[in-house]
Enzyme design. Structure first.
Site, PDB file in Angstrom:
ATOM      1  N   CYS A 256       0.839  -1.212   0.000  1.00  0.00           N
ATOM      2  CA  CYS A 256       0.000   0.000   0.000  1.00  0.00           C
ATOM      3  C   CYS A 256       0.871   1.258   0.000  1.00  0.00           C
ATOM      4  CB  CYS A 256      -0.939  -0.012   1.198  1.00  0.00           C
ATOM      5  SG  CYS A 256      -2.001   1.446   1.277  1.00  0.00           S
TER       6      CYS A 256
ATOM      7  N   CYS B 113      -0.401   4.134   2.123  1.00  0.00           N
ATOM      8  CA  CYS B 113      -0.203   3.958   3.567  1.00  0.00           C
ATOM      9  C   CYS B 113       1.265   4.196   3.943  1.00  0.00           C
ATOM     10  CB  CYS B 113      -0.553   2.544   4.008  1.00  0.00           C
ATOM     11  SG  CYS B 113      -2.050   1.875   3.294  1.00  0.00           S
ATOM     12  N   ASP B 114       2.194   3.679   3.152  1.00  0.00           N
ATOM     13  CA  ASP B 114       3.587   3.597   3.605  1.00  0.00           C
ATOM     14  C   ASP B 114       4.574   4.462   2.829  1.00  0.00           C
ATOM     15  OD1 ASP B 114       2.782   1.731   5.512  1.00  0.00           O
ATOM     16  OD2 ASP B 114       3.003   0.061   4.118  1.00  0.00           O
TER      17      ASP B 114
END
Ligand code: NDP
Length: 316
Positions: free
Chosen positions: A135, A138-139
């Site tokens: 992701c 997300c990261d």
């Protein structure tokens, strides 16, 4: 023995819990089947920094544990079992757990999610969460000034690569053939981005890393050329696997309307499926955003749709 409730929710990610909070808070009798991975995909995520309400971020497991407690506060019953089979052919609806125990309900909310497809290498399992991610949204933030690879040739890989250039110094797209599944405009955008380069006809052969004490980190990746079979080593700080998602909808085949990739089709801007009284929310019906916050929002919508639908049925 039979168990009946107003609402059964299948799945316990942000969508399932949000749906449970809305329905149980509306005084409905609610049962949540948490499945094999209670809390869903977020329980294997470290820091969640983009879920509103947590100024300094929160870990995935903590966030899901809090959602579960919030759900139970309003009386929803969480059962740590998986549903293996459903019968939506008549009211009340029946679901069966993996020991064939039947449970009935007047409405069902499907929130079984989608699993990120992975390459299934042993070394991938070892470094997942320690330099390997599925992701970028997300990261990506954790890779400021770093060198990253993105695996895949679809729109997600192109979009992730472009997004990652906001942080990383260099982004390399690794794709197993010369042609792209991604739309031309997305490929052109990636090609025009000076920070992005391509390794085509290429697959990940192995992830390489090191362990210092209890800290594991990815340090590189071995790439195999699919034409020459030559293997080359590349030092990298992170690899984003973007090869698609598989919705968990096997048990709904020929029951609920699914799209060609197996995602549940919901009607317009609602959580209604083709069966009145069966609703769907979260990643199982969303192949586009796949975020905790969008799943939770969609769970809230399913909770509201369910409560209103039940009220209508009961006032008839
Ligand atoms: P896709 O299924 O479209 O693409 C997956 C990619 O991963 C393909 O290039 C495929 O290669 C590759 N792949 C699959 N399995 C492996 C494997 N085992 N090893 C190596 N490579 C592999 O998934 P996406 O997540 O990219 O997109 C999903 C949907 O969401 C699509 O409909 C897409 O259009 C949409 N989307 C739209 C966006 C937008 O419009 N902004 C942004 C993101 C997604 P191959 O092609 O060789 O099969």
């Amino acid at each position: 023995m039979s168990f009946h409730s107003d609402v059964i929710i299948i799945g316990s990610g942000p969508a399932g819990y949000a749906a449970a909070i809305y329905t149980s808070r509306a005084n409905l009798n609610v049962v949540v089947f948490e499945g094999g991975q209670p809390g869903g995909q977020l329980t294997i995520t470290n820091d969640v920094e983009n879920y509103p309400g947590f100024e300094n971020g929160i870990t995935g497991p903590e966030l899901m544990d809090t959602m579960k407690k919030q759900t139970e506060r309003f009386g929803a019953k969480c059962i740590s079992k998986s549903i293996a089979k459903v019968d939506f052919s008549k009211q009340p609806f029946t679901v069966f757990d993996d020991e064939d125990q039947a449970y009935t309900a007047d409405a069902v909310i499907v929130a079984t999610g989608a699993a990120a497809r992975m390459l299934n290498l042993e070394s991938e399992k070892e470094y997942f969460g320690f330099g390997i991610s599925a992701c970028a949204t997300c990261d990506g933030f954790f890779y400021r000034g770093k060198k990253v690879f993105v695996v895949g040739g679809g729109d997600t890989a192109m979009e992730d690569a472009n997004y990652l250039t906001h942080f990383a110094d260099s982004v390399t797209i690794v794709h197993r053939r010369q042609g792209f599944r991604a739309s031309k405009i997305m490929v052109d955008r990636a090609k025009d981005n000076p920070k992005i380069s391509f390794l085509l006809d290429s697959v990940v052969d192995e992830f390489v890393g090191e362990t210092k004490g209890k800290i594991k980190s990815l340090t590189g990746v071995n790439i195999k050329n699919t034409v020459t079979n030559e293997i080359t080593h590349h030092d990298v700080d992170g690899v984003f696997v973007a090869i698609g998602h598989t919705p968990r909808t096997d048990m709904f085949k020929n029951i609920l309307d699914l799209d060609e990739e197996g995602f549940i089709i919901t009607k317009g801007n609602t959580s209604y499926t083709n069966i009145p009284g069966v609703f769907a929310c979260g990643d199982v019906q969303d192949n586009r955003y796949k975020q905790a916050i969008t799943a939770a929002g969609s769970g809230a919508k399913a909770g509201i749709d369910t409560e209103r639908w039940l009220m209508e049925q009961r006032s008839k």
